[in-house]
Design a protein around this motif. Structure first.
Motif, PDB file in Angstrom:
ATOM      1  N   PRO A  46       0.791  -1.235   0.000  1.00 37.49           N
ATOM      2  CA  PRO A  46       0.000   0.000   0.000  1.00 37.49           C
ATOM      3  C   PRO A  46       0.824   1.286   0.000  1.00 37.49           C
ATOM      4  CG  PRO A  46      -0.017  -0.986   2.177  1.00 37.49           C
ATOM      5  CD  PRO A  46       0.666  -1.965   1.269  1.00 37.49           C
ATOM      6  N   GLY A  47       2.130   1.181   0.245  1.00 39.61           N
ATOM      7  CA  GLY A  47       2.959   2.386   0.358  1.00 39.61           C
ATOM      8  C   GLY A  47       3.087   2.788   1.810  1.00 39.61           C
ATOM      9  N   ALA A  48       4.005   3.701   2.074  1.00 38.49           N
ATOM     10  CA  ALA A  48       4.286   4.103   3.451  1.00 38.49           C
ATOM     11  C   ALA A  48       4.823   5.525   3.476  1.00 38.49           C
ATOM     12  CB  ALA A  48       5.314   3.143   4.063  1.00 38.49           C
ATOM     13  N   SER A  49       4.935   6.039   4.684  1.00 38.62           N
ATOM     14  CA  SER A  49       5.572   7.336   4.922  1.00 38.62           C
ATOM     15  C   SER A  49       6.559   7.177   6.060  1.00 38.62           C
ATOM     16  CB  SER A  49       4.535   8.400   5.302  1.00 38.62           C
ATOM     17  OG  SER A  49       3.743   8.744   4.195  1.00 38.62           O
ATOM     18  N   ALA A  50       7.620   7.962   5.990  1.00 41.45           N
ATOM     19  CA  ALA A  50       8.624   8.011   7.053  1.00 41.45           C
ATOM     20  C   ALA A  50       8.936   9.474   7.321  1.00 41.45           C
ATOM     21  CB  ALA A  50       9.881   7.268   6.635  1.00 41.45           C
ATOM     22  N   VAL A  51       9.330   9.750   8.551  1.00 40.93           N
ATOM     23  CA  VAL A  51       9.599  11.140   8.918  1.00 40.93           C
ATOM     24  C   VAL A  51      10.845  11.196   9.790  1.00 40.93           C
ATOM     25  CG1 VAL A  51       7.959  11.009  10.850  1.00 40.93           C
ATOM     26  CG2 VAL A  51       8.579  13.243   9.918  1.00 40.93           C
ATOM     27  N   ILE A  52      11.720  12.160   9.484  1.00 41.93           N
ATOM     28  CA  ILE A  52      12.909  12.367  10.295  1.00 41.93           C
ATOM     29  C   ILE A  52      12.669  13.620  11.140  1.00 41.93           C
ATOM     30  CG2 ILE A  52      14.139  13.546   8.413  1.00 41.93           C
ATOM     31  CD1 ILE A  52      16.735  12.245   9.591  1.00 41.93           C
ATOM     32  N   VAL A  77      14.164   5.849  11.367  1.00 40.59           N
ATOM     33  CA  VAL A  77      13.269   6.994  11.436  1.00 40.59           C
ATOM     34  C   VAL A  77      11.857   6.437  11.649  1.00 40.59           C
ATOM     35  CG1 VAL A  77      14.727   8.474   9.995  1.00 40.59           C
ATOM     36  CG2 VAL A  77      12.945   7.100   8.917  1.00 40.59           C
ATOM     37  N   PRO A  78      10.983   7.170  12.328  1.00 43.18           N
ATOM     38  CA  PRO A  78       9.604   6.709  12.498  1.00 43.18           C
ATOM     39  C   PRO A  78       8.925   6.544  11.137  1.00 43.18           C
ATOM     40  CG  PRO A  78      10.075   8.569  13.938  1.00 43.18           C
ATOM     41  CD  PRO A  78      11.241   8.437  13.014  1.00 43.18           C
ATOM     42  N   ALA A  79       8.142   5.483  10.996  1.00 43.68           N
ATOM     43  CA  ALA A  79       7.509   5.213   9.707  1.00 43.68           C
ATOM     44  C   ALA A  79       6.344   4.255   9.886  1.00 43.68           C
ATOM     45  CB  ALA A  79       8.520   4.610   8.737  1.00 43.68           C
ATOM     46  N   GLY A  80       5.502   4.208   8.875  1.00 38.06           N
ATOM     47  CA  GLY A  80       4.403   3.258   8.870  1.00 38.06           C
ATOM     48  C   GLY A  80       3.713   3.244   7.532  1.00 38.06           C
ATOM     49  N   GLU A  96       2.324   8.673  12.240  1.00 33.95           N
ATOM     50  CA  GLU A  96       3.412   7.815  12.694  1.00 33.95           C
ATOM     51  C   GLU A  96       4.374   8.560  13.610  1.00 33.95           C
ATOM     52  OE1 GLU A  96       3.496   4.570  12.384  1.00 33.95           O
ATOM     53  OE2 GLU A  96       1.670   4.586  11.171  1.00 33.95           O
ATOM     54  N   LEU A  97       4.638   9.824  13.326  1.00 33.37           N
ATOM     55  CA  LEU A  97       5.480  10.636  14.207  1.00 33.37           C
ATOM     56  C   LEU A  97       4.887  10.674  15.604  1.00 33.37           C
ATOM     57  CD1 LEU A  97       7.777  12.683  14.772  1.00 33.37           C
ATOM     58  CD2 LEU A  97       6.203  14.467  13.935  1.00 33.37           C
ATOM     59  N   SER A  98       3.599  10.951  15.694  1.00 33.98           N
ATOM     60  CA  SER A  98       2.921  11.032  16.986  1.00 33.98           C
ATOM     61  C   SER A  98       2.865   9.679  17.690  1.00 33.98           C
ATOM     62  CB  SER A  98       1.515  11.588  16.793  1.00 33.98           C
ATOM     63  OG  SER A  98       0.798  11.574  18.000  1.00 33.98           O
TER      64      SER A  98
END
Length: 183
Positions: A46-52, A77-80, A96-98
């Motif tokens: 499905p794809g994902a996002s990551a945040v630094i 890095v936080p991701a999901g 995901e950051l939260s």
């Protein structure tokens, strides 16, 4: 690219091999540029996002967790994953950051989008940088066990080079952030 049209493979048929919670395995029969046929097994993701997340003092927020497929605790890095195909990747990154760190961000900007394993998956991860962080309470999913680590950016760069950070999305995020900071 237009001049590479002689490289295109055309799907003839497709079948589901496995339909799991996260991964969906497909087997396609394709027509090759030379007219022959071949099988292509691939994972639909499905794809994902990551945040630094970047603290005002320059440290970044990373997460430590056990990754079953490689049998190791990783620093990332936080991701999901995106909750649905039409979910805005920025919404996913913010969530995901939260969840994973407890932080919220006053400012989030897109770094890039990466294709993780083009040989056997359509997964893409949208990478973001978060600033103007406000600390809060971590609220992970019931099956997530995560520790938060605050790491100076320069040390994180060294960790990507000496093997202490092996996760590809994290390596790319850290090195791209360092490059952006040097400009």
């Amino acid at each position: 690219m237009r001049f590479d049209s002689d490289l295109i493979e055309t799907k003839i048929r497709s079948e589901d091999i496995f339909d799991g919670t996260l991964l969906h395995v497909r087997r396609d029969t394709v027509k090759l540029p030379n007219g022959a046929t071949a099988a292509r097994e691939w994972i639909k993701h499905p794809g994902a996002s990551a945040v630094i997340p970047i603290l005002p003092d320059g440290r970044i927020v990373l997460v430590r967790q056990y990754r079953y497929p490689i049998g190791a605790i990783t620093l990332e890095v936080p991701a999901g994953k995106l909750d649905s195909a039409d979910e805005d990747p920025l919404v996913c990154a913010t969530r995901e950051l939260s969840e994973e760190t407890g932080y919220t961000a006053g400012k989030i900007r897109k770094i890039t989008t990466i294709a993780t394993t083009v040989g056997f998956s359509n997964e893409v991860i949208h990478l973001y940088a978060a600033e103007e962080l406000k600390a809060g309470k971590q609220h992970t999913d019931s099956d997530e066990f995560i520790h938060v680590s605050l790491v100076p950016l320069e040390e994180a760069v060294a960790m990507t080079q000496d093997g202490r950070i092996v996760d590809a999305k994290s390596i790319i995020s850290i090195l791209m952030l360092m490059r952006m900071r040097q400009k």
